[in-house]
Enzyme design. Structure first.
Site, PDB file in Angstrom:
ATOM      1  N   LYS A 178       0.831  -1.206   0.000  1.00  0.00           N
ATOM      2  CA  LYS A 178       0.000   0.000   0.000  1.00  0.00           C
ATOM      3  C   LYS A 178       0.868   1.259   0.000  1.00  0.00           C
ATOM      4  O   LYS A 178       0.570   2.239  -0.702  1.00  0.00           O
ATOM      5  CB  LYS A 178      -0.942   0.009   1.208  1.00  0.00           C
ATOM      6  CG  LYS A 178      -1.813   1.263   1.326  1.00  0.00           C
ATOM      7  CD  LYS A 178      -2.699   1.467   0.093  1.00  0.00           C
ATOM      8  CE  LYS A 178      -3.473   2.779   0.135  1.00  0.00           C
ATOM      9  NZ  LYS A 178      -4.582   2.777   1.089  1.00  0.00           N
ATOM     10  N   LYS A 246      -0.046  11.107   5.446  1.00  0.00           N
ATOM     11  CA  LYS A 246       0.192  10.041   6.431  1.00  0.00           C
ATOM     12  C   LYS A 246       0.890   8.860   5.772  1.00  0.00           C
ATOM     13  O   LYS A 246       1.880   8.320   6.303  1.00  0.00           O
ATOM     14  CB  LYS A 246      -1.141   9.585   7.031  1.00  0.00           C
ATOM     15  CG  LYS A 246      -1.041   8.411   7.994  1.00  0.00           C
ATOM     16  CD  LYS A 246      -2.361   7.688   8.140  1.00  0.00           C
ATOM     17  CE  LYS A 246      -2.708   6.921   6.896  1.00  0.00           C
ATOM     18  NZ  LYS A 246      -3.895   6.059   7.036  1.00  0.00           N
TER      19      LYS A 246
END
Length: 303
Positions: A178, A246
């Site tokens: 990811k 993030k």
């Protein structure tokens, strides 16, 4: 507050985190015939799912009690830790339960959570997703899984309503995939935004430019979806810039632990850091265009 009604394979699912992504994902599972109990920190984001057949729980431990599969789709690693361990969800799970964490967190957090759950006899799969709200609603998410192959394979019918799952490797590998995905997304958003500015500055049409290069080597989902947002100047999130940052933070930190230098990722990370620091965290990550326009004193693109 567990349901006596079971899903089509006999398994009951608890879904923790029903925000922009979680709600449509839970709705896909309900549509596939699973019995789903839902919980969200803001109950107002979980309650609409009752109309689709979900049971709404008041606490995480209430939601997971009696569940065979627990799916978490939460904001960050701190939220996952809080829900699983600080608020007692893990203690309320029976041995043999499987936790699928579909949140996007750093790989080392996923490995730590997996080890802590294993001590309780609970299986863990890290399975973050890509595809955004559109993919969540359509059930076409790309799901990157890390964990034991037999456990991942045994969850095929759970993953199927949400998208296409690929096991990338052992625990933490899904989260690593990811991060790599988010590197590509962020760098491509930056490239598309800079190209849009170049076209506009030279007197061209951004919309026509986007149409002109469709089908060529620069074609991508980013050009299709985020390029359209840039042309139309629609920056309400899909994927927020704060969440993009993030993930970039985690990618940079992970690269350091692997002794890697990632100059393109570092450059786009710096731009997203400035954009979010200037109060734009809740704008869609395609809104990086606004930041680059401001740096070039060229506010407002032309269609």
């Amino acid at each position: 507050m567990t349901s006596s009604r079971k899903g089509h394979d006999g398994r009951r699912i608890a879904f923790l985190g029903t925000g922009l992504m979680g709600a449509p994902m839970a709705r896909r599972l309900l549509g596939a015939g699973f019995a789903v109990t839902v919980w969200n920190r803001d109950p107002g984001k979980a309650e609409p799912l009752a109309g689709d057949g979900a049971i709404c729980a008041k606490t995480p431990d209430d939601a997971v009690s009696g569940a065979d599969v627990v799916i978490t789709m939460l904001t960050n690693a701190e939220a996952v830790k809080d829900v699983l361990f600080d608020r007692g969800a893990a203690d309320a799970m029976a041995p043999g339960t499987t936790v699928i964490d579909m949140s996007s967190i750093a790989p080392h957090f996923a490995r730590d959570h997996s080890a802590r759950l294993a001590d309780r006899g609970i299986h863990h799969v890290d399975a973050p997703v890509s595809g955004g709200v559109v993919g969540a609603e359509a059930g076409t998410l790309a799901i990157m899984a890390g964990g034991d192959k037999e456990v991942v394979d045994g969850l095929a019918d759970v993953f199927a309503p949400m998208g296409r799952v690929t096991r990338v490797g052992p625990s933490g590998a899904g989260q690593l995939a990811k991060l790599a995905n988010q590197q590509i997304v962020a760098v491509t958003i930056g490239a598309v935004a800079e190209a849009m500015m170049l076209i506009e500055a030279g007197g061209g049409s951004q919309a026509a430019f986007r149409d002109a290069i469709r089908g060529g080597f620069a074609e991508s989902r980013i050009l299709e979806l985020h390029g359209k947002r840039m042309v139309e100047r629609q920056f309400t999130p899909g994927g927020s810039s704060s969440n993009q940052l993030k993930d970039l933070n985690a990618a940079i930190e992970t690269a350091k632990t692997l002794s890697l230098t990632l100059p393109l990722t570092a450059a786009v990370h710096a731009e997203f850091s400035e954009f979010v620091a200037n109060g734009n965290g809740e704008k869609d990550h395609s809104g990086l265009l606004l930041h680059l326009e401001e740096k070039n004193a060229r506010p407002g693109g032309k269609k």
